[in-house]
Design a protein around this motif. Structure first.
Motif, short mmCIF file in Angstrom:
data_model
loop_
_atom_site.label_atom_id
_atom_site.label_comp_id
_atom_site.label_asym_id
_atom_site.label_seq_id
_atom_site.Cartn_x
_atom_site.Cartn_y
_atom_site.Cartn_z
N ASP A 24 14.55 -9.89 44.80
CA ASP A 24 13.85 -9.57 46.04
C ASP A 24 12.53 -10.35 46.00
OD1 ASP A 24 12.29 -8.56 48.04
OD2 ASP A 24 12.73 -6.45 47.62
N ASN A 60 6.06 -4.46 45.81
CA ASN A 60 5.19 -4.39 46.99
C ASN A 60 4.21 -3.22 46.93
OD1 ASN A 60 7.83 -2.94 47.42
ND2 ASN A 60 6.62 -2.08 49.11
N GLY A 117 1.86 -5.92 54.43
CA GLY A 117 2.90 -5.45 55.36
C GLY A 117 3.55 -6.63 56.02
N THR A 120 12.75 -7.06 41.63
CA THR A 120 11.72 -7.35 42.65
C THR A 120 10.68 -8.26 42.02
OG1 THR A 120 12.12 -5.18 43.60
CG2 THR A 120 10.09 -6.30 44.26
N VAL A 127 7.68 -9.40 43.21
CA VAL A 127 6.37 -8.74 43.30
C VAL A 127 6.64 -7.34 43.85
CG1 VAL A 127 4.08 -8.73 44.35
CG2 VAL A 127 5.21 -10.91 43.86
N ASN A 148 14.89 -11.76 57.97
CA ASN A 148 13.95 -11.11 57.04
C ASN A 148 14.60 -10.86 55.67
OD1 ASN A 148 15.51 -8.68 57.40
ND2 ASN A 148 14.41 -8.37 59.32
N HIS A 167 7.79 -10.86 48.60
CA HIS A 167 6.34 -11.10 48.46
C HIS A 167 5.98 -12.28 47.59
CE1 HIS A 167 4.11 -8.19 50.68
NE2 HIS A 167 5.04 -7.29 50.41
C1 LIG Z 1 9.47 -5.93 48.09
C2 LIG Z 1 9.96 -5.93 49.51
N1 LIG Z 1 11.25 -6.18 49.75
C3 LIG Z 1 11.76 -6.21 50.99
C4 LIG Z 1 10.96 -5.99 52.08
C5 LIG Z 1 11.56 -6.03 53.44
O1 LIG Z 1 10.97 -7.04 54.20
P1 LIG Z 1 11.34 -7.15 55.73
O2 LIG Z 1 10.86 -5.90 56.40
O3 LIG Z 1 10.60 -8.37 56.20
O4 LIG Z 1 12.80 -7.29 55.81
C6 LIG Z 1 9.61 -5.71 51.90
C7 LIG Z 1 8.74 -5.45 53.04
O5 LIG Z 1 7.57 -5.16 52.94
C8 LIG Z 1 9.10 -5.70 50.58
O6 LIG Z 1 7.81 -5.46 50.35
#
Ligand SMILES: Cc1ncc(COP(=O)(O)O)c(C=O)c1O
Length: 431
Positions: free
Chosen positions: A241, A216, A76, A212, A214, A134, A244
């Motif tokens: 993305d 998530n 997280g 992506t 990894v 972020n 991770h």
């Molecule tokens: C694959 C992925 N992308 C984007 C995000 C968004 O990250 P943030 O909430 O730090 O912006 C997350 C958050 O867990 C994520 O796991």
């Protein structure tokens, strides 16, 4: 069994160095012990060090780990080490002595040096790195700033992060673009399957693909480079993305052949919460409109993405301490330890009847994040059993065909904590 027990490790440490002794006059015991341990790491390979509980126990002392629960939801967000926490507090106190002076004339002066350090880690030019808050901000900067017209197509995966999915859906609704969905069956160790799912979705109208690095939900690593190469052959831009992946395992952003890469520094870099980074390949900067307007929105200047208004400079500046912390560990050692921890608990539960693992144990396809479920029970039942009986904090996932409890250890996790996890999963599966 740990081949390097506490004694053997301590023997190798030898006497404290003169600099260590001097440091001991001013630094707390945890940092002296960690420094001694780190000083001697050249005696071990990254693989050996991965199994050395003494070393990682000292690492744990660098964090303010809760004594009342075992945090296995580092997927997280990660806690920051003490040095990072202290820097945030220090910079915040300083800011409040005279905010406009200390924020803009002192702390913000550190931004270019920080950009250069992040670029060195990422393996790219400092002129390709923007600092933000972020991954969401970086990803949406690209998704909303990229020039597309009604009828243009983008390729998005159903297993991408929810904010990415929503951002593209919003763009489709507003601008009439079309989304071609990839739907992956995960976990997978079949590179040609993974790549072909993307290639099948490309058409002559495809302008961009989101990948992506990894996933998530279950920790699946995707073959980004292979997919990106296929996209580039067809003139398709690539947005990665990397929420991770950055500072989780070893790679350089340009190795991915991506045009855009967004990450959250509060995940695997251990920066303060609310720190992110966006990479844009130099020649692609001009085509992305910034999310927050700039005087010259179409110029090829990466700093145009940083007009966020007044923001917590004390968070941004403390990123430097997180970089230092990662340099101290070394990325290869960190990666090996994280892989070791994930496989440590997975190996111990995989043969337990009814236990289902949904993450690969091969380092090519997974690192710290692992997923588990128990046949006949819901993930929520397992999650609440682990918490109520063992004070183990995990998270439940139910998203596009991926369902289970996600377990994410970190560098401060010890194997004795994972032994409790194994005990908990086993007891639950037998109950
Ligand atoms: C694959 C992925 N992308 C984007 C995000 C968004 O990250 P943030 O909430 O730090 O912006 C997350 C958050 O867990 C994520 O796991």
């Amino acid at each position: 069994m740990n081949p390097l027990g506490r004694r053997s490790f301590m023997k190798r440490l030898g006497l404290a160095s003169a600099s260590g002794l001097l440091g001991s006059l001013v630094s707390p015991a945890w940092s002296r012990q960690l420094r001694n341990a780190v000083d001697r790491t050249e005696l071990f390979s990254a693989d050996q060090l991965a199994t050395d509980e003494d070393f990682w126990y000292y690492m744990q002392q660098a964090f303010t780990v809760s004594p009342t629960l075992i945090n296995l939801n580092n997927g997280g967000v990660s806690p920051a080490p003490k040095t990072v926490q202290e820097a945030v507090k220090r910079y915040y106190d300083l800011t409040n002595e005279a905010p406009s002076y200390y924020m803009w004339r002192i702390l913000d002066q550190g931004r270019e040096a920080l950009r250069a350090r992040l670029a060195a880690m990422a393996g790219c030019s400092a002129d390709e790195i923007a600092m933000n808050r972020n991954s969401t901000e970086g990803l949406e900067t690209v998704i909303f700033g990229y020039p597309l017209q009604a009828g243009d197509e983008v390729v998005v995966c159903k297993q991408d992060y929810i904010h990415v999915v929503h951002a593209w859906q919003q763009r489709a609704l507003r601008d009439g673009i079309r989304i071609n969905w990839v739907d992956l069956v995960l976990p997978s160790e079949d590179e040609s399957y993974l790549v072909s799912q993307y290639v099948k979705a490309f058409t002559p109208r495809t302008k961009m693909v989101t990948i992506t690095h990894v996933i998530n939900w279950n920790g699946q690593i995707l073959p980004v480079r292979k997919i990106a190469d296929e996209a580039k052959k067809r003139g398709i831009d690539v947005l990665v993305d990397g929420a991770h992946s950055f500072a989780h395992f070893d790679f350089r952003i340009p190795d991915l052949n991506a045009d855009y890469f967004a990450t959250s520094l509060h995940k695997w870099l251990y920066a303060p919460i609310g720190a992110g980074m966006l990479y844009v390949r130099k020649e692609k900067i001009a085509r992305i409109y910034p999310l927050f307007a700039a005087e010259k929105p179409q110029e090829g200047e990466i700093r145009k993405f940083e007009h966020l208004g007044t923001r917590p400079f004390f968070i941004e500046e403390a990123i430097g301490k997180a970089i230092e912390f990662n340099e101290m560990i070394g990325l290869e050692r960190k990666q090996k330890r994280l892989q070791y921890l994930k496989n440590y608990w997975m190996e111990r539960v995989r043969d337990v009847p009814k236990v289902v693992l949904s993450t690969s144990m091969n380092p090519k396809w997974g690192c710290a994040i692992g997923m588990v479920s128990v046949a006949g029970k819901t993930p929520a039942e397992l999650d609440s059993f682990l918490f109520s009986k063992y004070r183990i904090h995990t998270t439940t996932i139910n998203w596009e065909g991926i369902s289970g409890v996600r377990v994410t250890p970190n560098v401060y996790t010890t194997t004795s904590q994972l032994d409790l996890l194994v005990e908990g999963i086993t007891a639950f599966a037998r109950s």
